[in-house]
Design an enzyme around this catalytic site. Structure first.
Site, PDB file in Angstrom:
ATOM      1  N   CYS A  73     -36.983  94.466  61.003  1.00 27.59           N
ATOM      2  CA  CYS A  73     -37.765  95.615  60.509  1.00 27.59           C
ATOM      3  C   CYS A  73     -36.966  96.423  59.477  1.00 27.59           C
ATOM      4  CB  CYS A  73     -38.256  96.484  61.662  1.00 27.59           C
ATOM      5  SG  CYS A  73     -36.989  97.005  62.805  1.00 27.59           S
TER       6      CYS A  73
ATOM      7  N   CYS B 251     -31.650  91.249  66.298  1.00 24.57           N
ATOM      8  CA  CYS B 251     -32.637  91.120  65.223  1.00 24.57           C
ATOM      9  C   CYS B 251     -32.782  92.485  64.544  1.00 24.57           C
ATOM     10  CB  CYS B 251     -33.988  90.703  65.815  1.00 24.57           C
ATOM     11  SG  CYS B 251     -35.313  90.661  64.588  1.00 24.57           S
TER      12      CYS B 251
ATOM     13  N   CYS C 107     -45.102  96.213  75.465  1.00 26.50           N
ATOM     14  CA  CYS C 107     -45.503  96.081  76.856  1.00 26.50           C
ATOM     15  C   CYS C 107     -44.294  96.165  77.772  1.00 26.50           C
ATOM     16  CB  CYS C 107     -46.161  94.733  77.107  1.00 26.50           C
ATOM     17  SG  CYS C 107     -47.626  94.442  76.125  1.00 26.50           S
TER      18      CYS C 107
ATOM     19  N   GLY D 215     -45.955 101.191  77.614  1.00 31.49           N
ATOM     20  CA  GLY D 215     -47.367 100.936  77.339  1.00 31.49           C
ATOM     21  C   GLY D 215     -48.249 101.839  78.173  1.00 31.49           C
TER      22      GLY D 215
ATOM     23  N   CYS E 298     -42.804  94.368  62.349  1.00 29.66           N
ATOM     24  CA  CYS E 298     -42.240  93.528  63.410  1.00 29.66           C
ATOM     25  C   CYS E 298     -43.298  92.518  63.836  1.00 29.66           C
ATOM     26  CB  CYS E 298     -41.850  94.386  64.609  1.00 29.66           C
ATOM     27  SG  CYS E 298     -41.237  93.390  65.986  1.00 29.66           S
TER      28      CYS E 298
ATOM     29  N   TYR F 211     -35.177 103.079  69.881  1.00 31.23           N
ATOM     30  CA  TYR F 211     -36.298 103.913  70.304  1.00 31.23           C
ATOM     31  C   TYR F 211     -36.964 103.496  71.602  1.00 31.23           C
ATOM     32  CZ  TYR F 211     -41.139 105.607  70.409  1.00 31.23           C
ATOM     33  OH  TYR F 211     -42.341 106.149  70.797  1.00 31.23           O
TER      34      TYR F 211
ATOM     35  N   CYS G 264     -33.836  92.487  70.071  1.00 28.01           N
ATOM     36  CA  CYS G 264     -34.488  93.522  69.259  1.00 28.01           C
ATOM     37  C   CYS G 264     -33.635  94.795  69.210  1.00 28.01           C
ATOM     38  CB  CYS G 264     -35.843  93.848  69.879  1.00 28.01           C
ATOM     39  SG  CYS G 264     -36.628  95.284  69.144  1.00 28.01           S
TER      40      CYS G 264
ATOM     41  N   ASN H  52     -44.552  90.271  77.589  1.00 27.39           N
ATOM     42  CA  ASN H  52     -44.049  91.250  76.629  1.00 27.39           C
ATOM     43  C   ASN H  52     -43.557  90.468  75.423  1.00 27.39           C
ATOM     44  OD1 ASN H  52     -41.066  93.326  76.367  1.00 27.39           O
ATOM     45  ND2 ASN H  52     -42.979  93.498  75.270  1.00 27.39           N
ATOM     46  N   GLY H  53     -44.101  90.798  74.257  1.00 30.20           N
ATOM     47  CA  GLY H  53     -43.694  90.105  73.034  1.00 30.20           C
ATOM     48  C   GLY H  53     -44.907  89.712  72.225  1.00 30.20           C
TER      49      GLY H  53
HETATM   50  P1  AMP Z   1     -44.601 108.344  61.632  1.00 29.20           P
HETATM   51  O1  AMP Z   1     -45.442 109.542  61.503  1.00 29.20           O
HETATM   52  O2  AMP Z   1     -45.463 107.107  61.499  1.00 29.20           O
HETATM   53  O3  AMP Z   1     -43.446 108.321  60.678  1.00 29.20           O
HETATM   54  O4  AMP Z   1     -44.046 108.330  63.096  1.00 29.20           O
HETATM   55  C1  AMP Z   1     -42.711 108.352  63.415  1.00 29.20           C
HETATM   56  C2  AMP Z   1     -42.524 108.680  64.887  1.00 29.20           C
HETATM   57  O5  AMP Z   1     -43.127 107.666  65.691  1.00 29.20           O
HETATM   58  C3  AMP Z   1     -41.057 108.764  65.248  1.00 29.20           C
HETATM   59  O6  AMP Z   1     -40.839 110.032  65.807  1.00 29.20           O
HETATM   60  C4  AMP Z   1     -40.834 107.689  66.279  1.00 29.20           C
HETATM   61  O7  AMP Z   1     -40.174 108.192  67.404  1.00 29.20           O
HETATM   62  C5  AMP Z   1     -42.205 107.199  66.670  1.00 29.20           C
HETATM   63  N1  AMP Z   1     -42.265 105.727  66.642  1.00 29.20           N
HETATM   64  C6  AMP Z   1     -41.604 104.907  65.835  1.00 29.20           C
HETATM   65  N2  AMP Z   1     -41.919 103.617  66.082  1.00 29.20           N
HETATM   66  C7  AMP Z   1     -42.803 103.622  67.073  1.00 29.20           C
HETATM   67  C8  AMP Z   1     -43.496 102.601  67.791  1.00 29.20           C
HETATM   68  N3  AMP Z   1     -43.333 101.321  67.499  1.00 29.20           N
HETATM   69  N4  AMP Z   1     -44.355 102.965  68.764  1.00 29.20           N
HETATM   70  C9  AMP Z   1     -44.544 104.263  69.047  1.00 29.20           C
HETATM   71  N5  AMP Z   1     -43.902 105.281  68.407  1.00 29.20           N
HETATM   72  C10 AMP Z   1     -43.041 104.975  67.434  1.00 29.20           C
END
Ligand code: AMP
Length: 479
Positions: free
Chosen positions: A457, A454, A18, A44, A403, A263, A257, A118-119
């Site tokens: 993950c 942290c 969020c 979000g 997470c 990302y 985090c 958020n959290g």
């Molecule tokens: P996957 O197909 O599940 O391996 O998706 C990996 C992709 O999802 C990567 O390109 C990341 O940039 C993106 N990603 C990783 N973590 C998240 C997250 N928590 N929320 C949204 N996108 C994510």
């Protein structure tokens, strides 16, 4: 690991991403909160909401959808006042209904209160059960509602006293912003998991407006200055009598985090006092040092891999090419082909540039692999576009554990790196080689010299007790 399925839990979902925003002291509060949320939209996309106050009454609008779709000028005109809070919410599973959209608001014996969070409260299930046994009736399936019930039930007379009371009962990750009729109160959990920055906006009459936001990119859009962060374990109150800052509890071991830097945050933000663009580029540089490969081009997966790919290219001397183009306008509604087209979802978003890939040995840089399905589709896409070799480089360590502090990760069962070796993952994603950044280099990239972040993950070591229903999932020392 728990056998309990998320759909069996009383809450919508356990891991929510969020964005939060709050502002005090501006005659156009709703317009500014709207702009702040617009800048936080990446945190979000499912629902958004704004609550404002004119000093007597709280006004609130929350809807499913994107910020710009929801808050038309007419809607913003229904939100008068010079203080307000806002929220953007993302959810991929479970109940995605409007009742969980924030800000949530109540009228209780401490007045009207709205909250945005958020959290993730890691003891929310337990607290909710206790509250329900005592007669509380919940309106939503969001963990955030627990805090409002605790405030309403507190024997403290003032809102700030009741909030202190409530915050001391909550565990886990929270950057919370509250709106009362005449004040804003914000608080951060004692570990500082999620960010919460403080900004100032000078007004023509010399009275500055005070702003709080998940990320500083929200300040940039409205011309505000970043002045620092709400500290872990701190509560900040701003009202007619001015601003007060206090520690409502003893701060715990700081656990920012690391995934915010990998990302989640926008690269133009300063998060936990550090520029995200800088840390991401360093991740790419260190990745090139740790895992070099002979190749012709470095290609990012847009947008998540861009900054790290720039770092990788700069360090390795291999030319950076934008050979995957992202369509930024993929909306919520699009015409699906009547006949199934393979990999339609990924193609809708990304298209390879054959001209840059044909016959080339490619270093493909992305931020993370979660289930592995996206990487597999992208690697195939690169080969179909003529790439001779595809070497996948990931700018963080393998994601092996879910997470519980507010990032949406699937269960351990679904995390490819929790159940497979790197060689098995390489095989699955069909890359010629695969390598991840080491934990040590990730630490180095975010300047974590004294263990303030942290990494649960990546390590499975959680800095707090994490509970899902009766099952204690993990308790270890600090990560
Ligand atoms: P996957 O197909 O599940 O391996 O998706 C990996 C992709 O999802 C990567 O390109 C990341 O940039 C993106 N990603 C990783 N973590 C998240 C997250 N928590 N929320 C949204 N996108 C994510």
């Amino acid at each position: 690991m728990s056998d309990l399925k998320e759909e069996d839990l009383p809450f919508d979902k356990l891991h929510e991403e969020c964005g939060v925003f709050a502002l005090y002291g501006h005659p156009e509060a709703s317009n500014l909160v709207y702009l702040g949320l617009y800048a936080l939209q990446h945190r979000g996309q499912e629902s958004a909401g704004i609550a404002t106050s004119d000093g007597h009454k709280i006004y609130s609008v929350r809807k499913m959808g994107h910020v710009a779709e929801i808050f038309t000028p007419d809607v913003l005109n229904q939100l008068p006042g010079n203080l307000g809070i806002g929220h953007t919410r993302y959810s991929t599973a479970g109940d995605t209904s409007l009742r969980n959209a924030q800000p949530l608001s109540v009228a209780c014996n401490k007045g009207q209160v709205a909250v945005a969070h958020n959290g993730n409260f890691t003891n929310a299930i337990e607290l909710r059960r206790e509250l329900e046994e005592d007669g509380s009736i919940f309106q939503s399936t969001s963990d955030t509602e627990v805090v409002l019930h605790l405030v309403a039930r507190s024997r403290e007379r003032t809102l700030s006293g009741a909030l202190r009371d409530a915050l001391l009962q909550i565990e886990g990750a929270f950057s919370l912003v509250f709106l009362a009729e005449d004040r804003i109160i914000v608080a951060r959990d004692p570990h500082g998991f999620r960010p919460l920055a403080i900004g100032r906006l000078e007004l023509p009459d010399g009275q500055p407006a005070t702003i709080f936001a998940s990320e500083t990119c929200a300040f940039d859009l409205i011309g505000a200055t970043y002045v620092g962060d709400v500290e872990p374990g701190e509560m900040v109150i701003i009202g007619p009598e001015g601003m007060t800052r206090e520690l409502y509890t003893t701060p715990g071991v700081t656990a920012h985090c690391s995934f915010e830097h990998v990302y989640f945050s926008r690269p133009d933000s300063i998060v936990f006092g550090k520029a995200v663009a800088e840390s991401r580029e360093k991740m790419g540089r260190l990745l090139a040092i740790e895992h070099p490969v002979e190749a012709d081009v470095v290609v990012p997966v847009p947008d998540s891999g861009v900054a790290a790919a720039i770092g990788y290219a700069a360090e390795s001397g291999i030319p950076y090419k934008q050979a995957l183009i992202r369509n930024h306008y993929v909306g919520r509604t699009f015409i699906e082909p009547s006949q199934a087209i393979r990999d339609f979802g990924v193609k809708l978003k990304l298209n390879p540039v054959r001209h840059l890939l044909e016959g080339k040995r490619v270093v493909l840089v992305d931020d993370s692999i979660v289930r592995g399905t996206t990487s597999r589709k992208i690697v195939r896409m690169m080969r179909n576009a003529g790439a001779r070799e595809v070497h996948l480089r990931i700018s963080c360590p393998p994601t092996i554990s879910p997470c519980y502090y507010g990032v949406d990760t699937p269960t351990q069962r679904e995390l490819i790196a929790a159940n497979n070796t790197i060689e098995q993952i390489r095989e699955y994603v069909e890359a010629d080689s695969l390598a991840y950044l080491s934990l040590e280099s990730l630490r180095d990239s975010v300047d974590d010299t004294n263990g303030r972040f942290c990494y649960s993950c990546y390590t499975g070591r959680y800095p707090t007790l994490v509970q899902i229903d009766e099952i204690v999932l993990a308790k270890t020392g600090c990560c």
